[in-house]
Write an enzyme that holds these catalytic residues in place. Sequence first.
Site, short mmCIF file in Angstrom:
data_model
loop_
_atom_site.label_atom_id
_atom_site.label_comp_id
_atom_site.label_asym_id
_atom_site.label_seq_id
_atom_site.Cartn_x
_atom_site.Cartn_y
_atom_site.Cartn_z
N CYS A 125 1.62 16.78 7.56
CA CYS A 125 3.09 16.65 7.55
C CYS A 125 3.69 16.64 6.14
O CYS A 125 4.74 17.24 5.91
CB CYS A 125 3.56 15.44 8.36
SG CYS A 125 2.79 13.88 7.93
N LYS A 198 -2.25 6.05 17.90
CA LYS A 198 -1.12 6.04 16.97
C LYS A 198 0.15 6.32 17.76
O LYS A 198 0.28 7.34 18.42
CB LYS A 198 -1.33 7.12 15.90
CG LYS A 198 -0.15 7.22 14.94
CD LYS A 198 -0.46 8.15 13.78
CE LYS A 198 0.75 8.31 12.89
NZ LYS A 198 0.50 9.18 11.76
N ARG A 208 7.91 7.43 5.56
CA ARG A 208 8.39 8.83 5.54
C ARG A 208 9.33 9.06 4.37
O ARG A 208 9.36 10.14 3.79
CB ARG A 208 9.03 9.20 6.87
CG ARG A 208 7.98 9.28 7.97
CD ARG A 208 8.58 9.68 9.30
NE ARG A 208 7.59 9.50 10.36
CZ ARG A 208 7.87 9.49 11.64
NH1 ARG A 208 9.12 9.66 12.03
NH2 ARG A 208 6.92 9.34 12.53
N ARG A 220 8.10 13.07 16.66
CA ARG A 220 6.66 13.26 16.85
C ARG A 220 6.19 12.86 18.25
O ARG A 220 5.02 12.63 18.47
CB ARG A 220 5.90 12.43 15.82
CG ARG A 220 6.23 12.71 14.36
CD ARG A 220 5.03 12.47 13.46
NE ARG A 220 5.35 12.26 12.07
CZ ARG A 220 5.78 13.21 11.22
NH1 ARG A 220 5.98 14.44 11.65
NH2 ARG A 220 6.02 12.92 9.95
N GLU A 236 -7.12 7.43 24.73
CA GLU A 236 -7.16 8.09 23.41
C GLU A 236 -8.37 7.63 22.60
O GLU A 236 -9.06 8.42 21.96
CB GLU A 236 -5.87 7.79 22.62
CG GLU A 236 -4.64 8.54 23.08
CD GLU A 236 -4.62 9.99 22.60
OE1 GLU A 236 -5.57 10.43 21.93
OE2 GLU A 236 -3.63 10.69 22.91
N LYS A 251 -2.29 1.80 15.48
CA LYS A 251 -1.19 1.84 14.53
C LYS A 251 0.14 2.03 15.25
O LYS A 251 0.21 2.89 16.11
CB LYS A 251 -1.43 3.02 13.57
CG LYS A 251 -0.31 3.27 12.60
CD LYS A 251 -0.59 4.50 11.79
CE LYS A 251 0.61 4.80 10.94
NZ LYS A 251 0.60 6.10 10.38
N SER A 277 4.49 0.56 7.18
CA SER A 277 5.57 0.41 6.20
C SER A 277 6.77 -0.37 6.73
O SER A 277 7.39 -1.15 6.00
CB SER A 277 6.01 1.79 5.72
OG SER A 277 6.45 2.59 6.80
C1 PBG Z 1 1.10 10.83 8.43
C2 PBG Z 1 1.16 9.35 8.38
C3 PBG Z 1 2.26 8.50 8.68
C4 PBG Z 1 1.83 7.19 8.38
C5 PBG Z 1 0.51 7.28 7.97
N1 PBG Z 1 0.10 8.61 8.00
C6 PBG Z 1 3.65 8.81 9.10
C7 PBG Z 1 3.93 9.44 10.40
O1 PBG Z 1 3.08 9.60 11.27
O2 PBG Z 1 5.09 9.86 10.51
C8 PBG Z 1 2.67 5.96 8.48
C9 PBG Z 1 2.26 4.82 7.62
C10 PBG Z 1 3.26 3.74 7.48
O3 PBG Z 1 4.36 3.75 8.07
O4 PBG Z 1 2.96 2.81 6.72
N2 PBG Z 1 1.07 11.41 9.68
#
Ligand code: PBG
Length: 326
Positions: A125, A198, A208, A220, A236, A251, A277
């Site tokens: 991404c 996830k 992001r 997504r 999964e 996650k 995050s």
């Molecule tokens: C990439 C990715 C993401 C995160 C980790 N790897 C963002 C997403 O899936 O949009 C998020 C990590 C975070 O929010 O700390 N695909």
Amino acid sequence: MGAKYPNLRFRRLRQFPSIRNMIAETKLLKTDLIYPLFVREDINSIQEISTMPGLYHYPLDTITDEVKSVADLGIPAIILFGIPKHKDEKASYAYASEGIVQKAVRSIKEELGNKILVATDVCLCQYMSHGHCGIVENGIILNDPTLELLAKTALSHAEAGADIVAPSDMMDGRVRAIRKKLDENKKQDTIILSYAAKYASNFYGPFRGAAFSSPQFGDRSSYQMDYRNSDEAIREVALDIKEGADIIMVKPALSYLDVIYRVKTQFQYPTAAYNVSGEYGMVKAAAAQGLIDEKKIVLEILNSIKRAGADLILTYFAKDVAKWLD
Ligand code: PBG
């Protein structure tokens, strides 16, 4: 005695900190932690990330020193995210041998060897002009054609020296494709930590902003999971284990403690959780307003994630926690 104060039995074990510590069922250790780091191609000096206070973007020539300071704190692993200068429709710089992550991993490994484990986030991404985790055709994210690009990306990270590759894209079949590619190229020892369950979560917003990876259209939810589901997480995870994942991840973490618990209980597999995050941002914002005590809240959150069943925790608080636990 027992008859008059029947509950004293439990209170006796709580009265001294030393007893509480001895019998605590959950023991958070700094060796449980993985610290996420961002290496960015288009900057010349370290810059604070506007969406993630207290965290930084590192240019290539500063990343190794930062990783060394993480290792010196006793944190056993980092996970590296790349922010490339160039994006295109096939994520060319995700798997280029001169890509930002590949260069960073080589530099870290040259300097630090086995002093710290290096994991890399394997996703497209950040490298796609449209910000989706796969190849897009007519507005649709294509699963199978994306697998080859992910496998190439993982191999390029392993060849640069990554100990662990961590696919975060959520395409179906990518663990199998990555395992096959690694094995065919003498990288049998490279560990796969798969972002197995996830969720399509609103807790990724600050990341992001930090990684410039927001989708330019849509969201997504065609490849990440619906947060109303937990049976689906079991399916999964089962699939990723079958395909060859060595460690599986749930996650985000905090709103998904039930999922962590179910996954750990069902599979008894090495389990990671990502304290993402948005979870970081909520704590930081509330602490900045004096609404909560940051240190106490962070320790409570991370202990809860571990209590739920996580063996490993990816957290932006890792450096703080390593200092607090000393
Ligand atoms: C990439 C990715 C993401 C995160 C980790 N790897 C963002 C997403 O899936 O949009 C998020 C990590 C975070 O929010 O700390 N695909």
